[in-house]
Design a protein around this motif. Structure first.
Motif, PDB file in Angstrom:
ATOM      1  N   ASN A  66      77.774  94.463  12.848  1.00  0.00           N
ATOM      2  CA  ASN A  66      78.061  93.673  11.560  1.00  0.00           C
ATOM      3  C   ASN A  66      78.823  93.755  12.140  1.00  0.00           C
ATOM      4  N   GLU A  98      77.735 100.230  11.691  1.00  0.00           N
ATOM      5  CA  GLU A  98      77.778  98.641  11.422  1.00  0.00           C
ATOM      6  C   GLU A  98      77.987  98.362  12.469  1.00  0.00           C
ATOM      7  N   GLY A 134      81.470  94.473   8.356  1.00  0.00           N
ATOM      8  CA  GLY A 134      81.768  95.628   8.172  1.00  0.00           C
ATOM      9  C   GLY A 134      82.108  96.533   9.730  1.00  0.00           C
ATOM     10  N   ARG A 179      73.902  99.085   5.536  1.00  0.00           N
ATOM     11  CA  ARG A 179      75.112  98.154   5.381  1.00  0.00           C
ATOM     12  C   ARG A 179      75.400  99.540   3.758  1.00  0.00           C
ATOM     13  N   SER A 180      74.238  99.910   3.627  1.00  0.00           N
ATOM     14  CA  SER A 180      74.446 100.335   2.001  1.00  0.00           C
ATOM     15  C   SER A 180      75.099 101.589   2.105  1.00  0.00           C
TER      16      SER A 180
END
Length: 547
Positions: free
Chosen positions: A222, A219, A225, A186-187
């Protein structure tokens, strides 16, 4: 040591152990109730408390909690007020004051970080940068790598909004390196999107796309994202005038936003699709999407996008022929842009006003607004920024290669520890090959020296060619202007007058510069209009620049 002494020492050690056990037990009895209280606060915050309930939690936390526990809970309460409204900055200030008082570095960092985000949401980007930098200085004194990464990415966003692209991408790259170190997808994706958006800012869309695509892959599980990545890819295609591809990604992003019931994200996508149809020249359809964005933008306070939307609706109205609606929308958008000090929207509004006044034949106001847009654009659109960023992709690629090399080295160390005999054999073979190669190179040394000299001569010749080409590629801006308008058959004096007209000078100012009378300048101006086939100074300036 006799038996008496042994028993004495044994008893002494037994007493020490007993005292230590009592101290530990006492500490646990003291800390346990506060841990339970903190857990109760956390549970209460998970239950979506109202503004009044958050106020009660704030008062209770101040009275029953102490030290770092109070700081952490107060910051968590403040975070909840962002959604419940009103945002309780006093809670965050209390947490920061308490953290500074007890020198709780992690709490100080979190508090400054939250203040930085609050300033960014209020579109006060310089204040946001200042607070994020303070937060980062304290995060670097802790072991909280994850929050350090988030702070670095937040710094990148605020600096990018201030058009400090070089400094912005430095923080994004540091965040990316740390994210890869802790393997947080994610980062990593957030950092990649940040780097891509920097390249979009400076209109290097081909370089932006790989970062957005890599982030999209990371992502894929997600949805939030993915929604953001799809929007970024759609925007990049749009600016590359690949409208069908852009719509494909925009509609996917819009479906996800509606599925997640993120109306604020959906409104931003509506704005982007409105811009796409505007670029295609379908102004009525463009306005349909822009109008769909307005209600939610007004609701959640997205002033930057709301300003952009209103101005662009005015631009479309002007093209359609609804001049009365056009001036109303453009003026509202400009007022909002000035309120939040958004340079890109202010430039857009001045340009829209120039086009509007030209459409209603008020050429004086058209020229005034045109000059304002050009002046502001030139003040923020420096070429140095573009030159600095052009090399950044190389920096990032080199960094990735270095990381890959380190990974290979690490794997090699593991393999060496597992099977030392194989490595010894490989080393022996490498040494043998190296020795044979050494003797072989000795034999061909003279030939290699000749080849190296030839290579150096060729490189020097290429460098000289490059220097020669660079010298002849640099032309004076004024000379280029003269060449551009040469096709219209203007005299030398008429070209000089046209150049000053393009710079926004009036007849009396031109007369002073060229030591002519005003009537002579007017005569030249009329001749210029005839030769360029234009009606006024605005059209003359634009035609000269577009050639």
């Amino acid at each position: 040591m006799n038996l008496t002494n042994y028993k004495y020492y044994q008893f002494f050690y037994l007493v020490q152990i007993l005292v230590l056990g009592i101290l530990i037990s006492s500490c646990q009895r003291e800390s346990h109730p506060e841990n339970i209280i903190v857990s109760e606060f956390q549970q209460a915050l998970k239950n979506k408390p109202s503004a009044n309930q958050l106020d009660s939690l704030f008062i209770e936390a101040n009275s029953v909690l102490t030290d770092s526990a109070r700081v952490d809970v107060l910051i968590d309460i403040y975070r909840k007020t962002i959604r419940t409204k009103p945002i309780r900055s006093d809670i965050l200030d209390t947490a920061l004051s308490q953290a500074i008082k007890i020198n709780y570095k992690h709490g100080i960092a979190r508090a400054y970080d939250k203040k930085g985000l609050s300033f960014r949401y209020a579109l006060k980007y310089q204040e946001s940068v200042d607070n994020h930098k303070l937060a980062l200085s304290y995060y670097r004194q802790t072991t909280d790598t994850f929050r350090t990464i988030k702070c670095l990415n937040s710094l990148g966003v605020s600096l990018r909004r201030l058009n400090y692209e070089r400094e912005s991408i430095d923080y994004y790259l540091e965040a990316l390196e740390l994210s890869r170190l802790i393997k947080n997808d994610r980062s990593i994706a957030v950092s990649l999107n940040g780097i891509g958006n920097v390249f979009v800012n400076i209109e290097q869309y081909d370089k932006a796309m790989p970062y957005f695509r890599e982030a999209l892959v990371l992502e894929r599980n997600n949805k939030r994202g993915t929604n953001y990545n799809l929007s970024n890819i759609g925007e990049t295609f749009m600016f590359q005038q690949q409208y069908d591809s852009a719509l494909f990604y925009y509609y996917q992003a819009l479906d996800i936003a509606n599925e997640l019931m993120h109306k604020d994200n959906a409104s931003v996508i509506y704005n982007c699709i409105g811009q796409l149809y505007q670029l295609k020249g379908d102004f009525k359809k463009s306005n349909e999407y822009y109008q769909a964005a307005i209600p939610k933008l007004e609701e959640y306070g997205g002033k930057r996008y709301l300003s952009n939307t209103l101005i662009n609706i005015g631009v479309n109205d002007n093209h359609i022929g609804n001049q009365e609606l056009a001036i109303n929308h453009i003026t509202r958008g400009l007022d909002l842009a000035l309120e939040i000090n958004s340079p890109e929207n202010i430039i857009l509004a001045y340009k829209a006003l120039s086009d509007y006044y030209q459409e209603v034949s008020n050429f004086d106001l058209a020229f005034v607004n045109y000059k304002k847009s050009i002046a502001l654009r030139d003040s923020i659109n420096g070429e140095e920024t573009k030159r600095n960023i052009a090399a950044l992709e190389t920096i990032y690629e080199n960094e990735r290669k270095d990381n890959e090399i380190k990974g290979y080295q690490f794997q090699a160390q593991i393999q060496r520890s597992q099977n030392m005999m194989q490595i010894q054999i490989i080393v022996f073979l490498l040494i043998l090959v190296s020795v044979l190669a050494f003797f072989y190179q000795l034999k061909r040394r003279n030939n290699k020296l000749v080849v190296d000299q030839m290579r150096n001569d060729i490189q020097e010749y290429i460098l000289r060619i490059d220097e020669y080409e660079n010298k002849h590629d640099k032309k004076d801006e004024k000379e280029i202007f003269y060449q551009n308008v040469e096709q219209f058959g203007l005299s030398e004096r008429e070209i000089e007058v046209l150049l000053l007209i393009s710079q926004g000078l009036k007849n009396d100012e031109i007369a002073d510069k060229l030591f002519l009378s005003v009537s002579t300048v007017k005569t030249h101006t009329r001749n210029i209009f005839i030769k360029l086939d234009v009606r006024n100074r605005i059209e003359a300036a634009r035609k000269a620049q577009k050639v």
